[in-house]
Design a protein around this motif. Structure first.
Motif, PDB file in Angstrom:
ATOM      1  N   PHE A  55       0.814  -1.215   0.000  1.00 45.68           N
ATOM      2  CA  PHE A  55       0.000   0.000   0.000  1.00 45.68           C
ATOM      3  C   PHE A  55       0.849   1.268   0.000  1.00 45.68           C
ATOM      4  N   ASN A  56       0.190   2.344  -0.308  1.00 50.50           N
ATOM      5  CA  ASN A  56       0.781   3.664  -0.137  1.00 50.50           C
ATOM      6  C   ASN A  56       2.062   3.884  -0.933  1.00 50.50           C
ATOM      7  N   VAL A  57       2.148   3.231  -2.042  1.00 52.55           N
ATOM      8  CA  VAL A  57       3.326   3.391  -2.888  1.00 52.55           C
ATOM      9  C   VAL A  57       2.827   3.726  -4.294  1.00 52.55           C
ATOM     10  N   ALA A  58       3.536   4.566  -4.967  1.00 47.85           N
ATOM     11  CA  ALA A  58       3.114   4.995  -6.300  1.00 47.85           C
ATOM     12  C   ALA A  58       2.919   3.787  -7.221  1.00 47.85           C
ATOM     13  N   GLN A  59       2.060   3.945  -8.216  1.00 49.09           N
ATOM     14  CA  GLN A  59       1.822   2.888  -9.182  1.00 49.09           C
ATOM     15  C   GLN A  59       3.134   2.465  -9.832  1.00 49.09           C
ATOM     16  N   ALA A  60       3.223   1.170 -10.148  1.00 55.30           N
ATOM     17  CA  ALA A  60       4.408   0.695 -10.873  1.00 55.30           C
ATOM     18  C   ALA A  60       4.460   1.417 -12.223  1.00 55.30           C
ATOM     19  N   ASP A  61       5.616   1.852 -12.604  1.00 53.79           N
ATOM     20  CA  ASP A  61       5.750   2.461 -13.919  1.00 53.79           C
ATOM     21  C   ASP A  61       7.141   2.129 -14.431  1.00 53.79           C
ATOM     22  N   ASP A  62       7.577   2.862 -15.385  1.00 58.55           N
ATOM     23  CA  ASP A  62       8.855   2.576 -16.002  1.00 58.55           C
ATOM     24  C   ASP A  62       9.988   3.078 -15.101  1.00 58.55           C
ATOM     25  N   TYR A  63      10.600   2.168 -14.389  1.00 50.41           N
ATOM     26  CA  TYR A  63      11.690   2.580 -13.492  1.00 50.41           C
ATOM     27  C   TYR A  63      13.007   1.908 -13.868  1.00 50.41           C
ATOM     28  N   TYR A  64      13.045   1.388 -15.100  1.00 49.57           N
ATOM     29  CA  TYR A  64      14.260   0.732 -15.606  1.00 49.57           C
ATOM     30  C   TYR A  64      15.466   1.665 -15.501  1.00 49.57           C
ATOM     31  N   GLN A  65      15.258   2.917 -15.872  1.00 47.91           N
ATOM     32  CA  GLN A  65      16.374   3.874 -15.813  1.00 47.91           C
ATOM     33  C   GLN A  65      16.824   4.119 -14.376  1.00 47.91           C
ATOM     34  N   GLU A  66      15.854   4.068 -13.442  1.00 48.29           N
ATOM     35  CA  GLU A  66      16.210   4.248 -12.022  1.00 48.29           C
ATOM     36  C   GLU A  66      17.048   3.085 -11.507  1.00 48.29           C
ATOM     37  N   LEU A  67      16.855   1.912 -12.132  1.00 47.77           N
ATOM     38  CA  LEU A  67      17.688   0.761 -11.752  1.00 47.77           C
ATOM     39  C   LEU A  67      19.087   0.888 -12.363  1.00 47.77           C
ATOM     40  N   GLY A  68      19.241   1.853 -13.266  1.00 44.02           N
ATOM     41  CA  GLY A  68      20.543   2.058 -13.910  1.00 44.02           C
ATOM     42  C   GLY A  68      20.598   1.490 -15.320  1.00 44.02           C
ATOM     43  N   GLY A  69      19.414   1.207 -15.905  1.00 47.39           N
ATOM     44  CA  GLY A  69      19.365   0.679 -17.265  1.00 47.39           C
ATOM     45  C   GLY A  69      20.052  -0.687 -17.345  1.00 47.39           C
ATOM     46  N   LYS A  70      20.533  -1.001 -18.550  1.00 46.37           N
ATOM     47  CA  LYS A  70      21.138  -2.327 -18.788  1.00 46.37           C
ATOM     48  C   LYS A  70      22.298  -2.598 -17.824  1.00 46.37           C
ATOM     49  N   GLU A  71      23.170  -1.610 -17.711  1.00 45.34           N
ATOM     50  CA  GLU A  71      24.358  -1.771 -16.862  1.00 45.34           C
ATOM     51  C   GLU A  71      23.964  -1.973 -15.393  1.00 45.34           C
ATOM     52  N   GLY A  72      22.977  -1.187 -14.948  1.00 41.87           N
ATOM     53  CA  GLY A  72      22.534  -1.273 -13.558  1.00 41.87           C
ATOM     54  C   GLY A  72      21.913  -2.620 -13.248  1.00 41.87           C
ATOM     55  N   VAL A  73      21.063  -3.109 -14.164  1.00 44.69           N
ATOM     56  CA  VAL A  73      20.405  -4.397 -13.937  1.00 44.69           C
ATOM     57  C   VAL A  73      21.444  -5.518 -13.932  1.00 44.69           C
ATOM     58  N   GLU A  74      22.410  -5.433 -14.840  1.00 49.48           N
ATOM     59  CA  GLU A  74      23.466  -6.464 -14.875  1.00 49.48           C
ATOM     60  C   GLU A  74      24.256  -6.473 -13.566  1.00 49.48           C
ATOM     61  N   LYS A  75      24.523  -5.282 -13.051  1.00 52.35           N
ATOM     62  CA  LYS A  75      25.275  -5.169 -11.803  1.00 52.35           C
ATOM     63  C   LYS A  75      24.473  -5.767 -10.638  1.00 52.35           C
ATOM     64  N   ILE A  76      23.177  -5.467 -10.605  1.00 51.54           N
ATOM     65  CA  ILE A  76      22.307  -6.004  -9.549  1.00 51.54           C
ATOM     66  C   ILE A  76      22.307  -7.536  -9.598  1.00 51.54           C
ATOM     67  N   VAL A  77      22.146  -8.085 -10.811  1.00 49.53           N
ATOM     68  CA  VAL A  77      22.075  -9.551 -10.940  1.00 49.53           C
ATOM     69  C   VAL A  77      23.425 -10.183 -10.591  1.00 49.53           C
ATOM     70  N   ASP A  78      24.508  -9.581 -11.012  1.00 47.11           N
ATOM     71  CA  ASP A  78      25.834 -10.126 -10.654  1.00 47.11           C
ATOM     72  C   ASP A  78      26.024 -10.110  -9.134  1.00 47.11           C
ATOM     73  N   ASN A  79      25.653  -9.009  -8.503  1.00 41.75           N
ATOM     74  CA  ASN A  79      25.753  -8.921  -7.039  1.00 41.75           C
ATOM     75  C   ASN A  79      24.845  -9.959  -6.365  1.00 41.75           C
ATOM     76  N   PHE A  80      23.659 -10.134  -6.940  1.00 40.81           N
ATOM     77  CA  PHE A  80      22.664 -11.072  -6.392  1.00 40.81           C
ATOM     78  C   PHE A  80      23.225 -12.503  -6.422  1.00 40.81           C
ATOM     79  N   ILE A  81      23.783 -12.892  -7.560  1.00 40.30           N
ATOM     80  CA  ILE A  81      24.355 -14.244  -7.686  1.00 40.30           C
ATOM     81  C   ILE A  81      25.536 -14.397  -6.723  1.00 40.30           C
ATOM     82  N   ASN A  82      26.280 -13.347  -6.568  1.00 38.87           N
ATOM     83  CA  ASN A  82      27.407 -13.347  -5.624  1.00 38.87           C
ATOM     84  C   ASN A  82      26.909 -13.548  -4.187  1.00 38.87           C
ATOM     85  N   GLU A  83      25.880 -12.799  -3.826  1.00 42.37           N
ATOM     86  CA  GLU A  83      25.298 -12.916  -2.484  1.00 42.37           C
ATOM     87  C   GLU A  83      24.802 -14.347  -2.246  1.00 42.37           C
ATOM     88  N   ILE A  84      24.123 -14.911  -3.252  1.00 37.60           N
ATOM     89  CA  ILE A  84      23.605 -16.283  -3.133  1.00 37.60           C
ATOM     90  C   ILE A  84      24.761 -17.260  -2.914  1.00 37.60           C
TER      91      ILE A  84
END
Ligand code: HEM
Length: 140
Positions: free
Chosen positions: A18-47
């Protein structure tokens, strides 16, 4: 901070966020392609460092896992990607993942995003967009 807690609680309990703005295009906020790749690499590392979670991935093709997670996070955030992996129900079938294990993986994803410098709002949005997948992953 309140929004973050609301969304985390929502993901953990399977309730709406609740109380959170509607989902919209936030790909750029994640850092675009590079940002998403970094998140996934970190995620696999954490796992890989979590003894209770890494055991699930013993027979996994990590190159494919990385590719499918990048596609999924990109697609969910409104980026220019299609998710070409299997359904969450099929992928996690037979794993008998508990709530605690699921919650731990969410914590690892949050740590991965913290390390990638992902803004809090974008973190909330990604977590919120993954929340509906919870029933397809737990106890399957
Ligand atoms: C928000 C939660 C989760 C999301 C969004 C997610 C997403 C995914 C995706 C996209 C894949 C790749 C699918 C494919 O190869 O077609 C995958 C695979 C996998 N997931 Fe999850 N997952 C989540 C939670 C979990 C949890 C909690 C566990 C275990 C504790 C887990 C264990 C696995 C394993 C072992 C694989 C690889 C399966 C194989 O080797 O074929 N996942 N997941």
């Amino acid at each position: 901070m309140i929004k973050k807690l609301t969304c985390i609680a929502a993901l953990f309990t399977g309730l709406a966020c609740f109380n959170v703005a509607q989902a919209d295009d936030y790909y750029q906020e994640l850092g675009g392609k590079e940002g998403v790749e970094k998140i996934v690499d970190n995620f696999i590392n954490e796992i890989s460092f979590d003894q209770n979670i890494v055991k699930f991935f013993e027979g996994t093709d990590i190159t494919r896992l990385r590719e499918k997670l990048i596609e999924q996070f990109c697609h969910e955030s409104g980026g220019p990607c299609e998710y070409t992996g299997d359904s969450m129900k099929d992928v996690h079938a037979g794993m008998k993942i508990t709530k605690a294990e699921f919650n731990r993986v969410v914590e690892l994803l949050q740590a991965a995003m913290d390390d990638a410098g992902t803004p809090q709002t974008a973190q909330n949005r990604l977590i919120r967009s993954l929340a509906p997948m919870r029933p397809d992953i737990i106890h399957q």
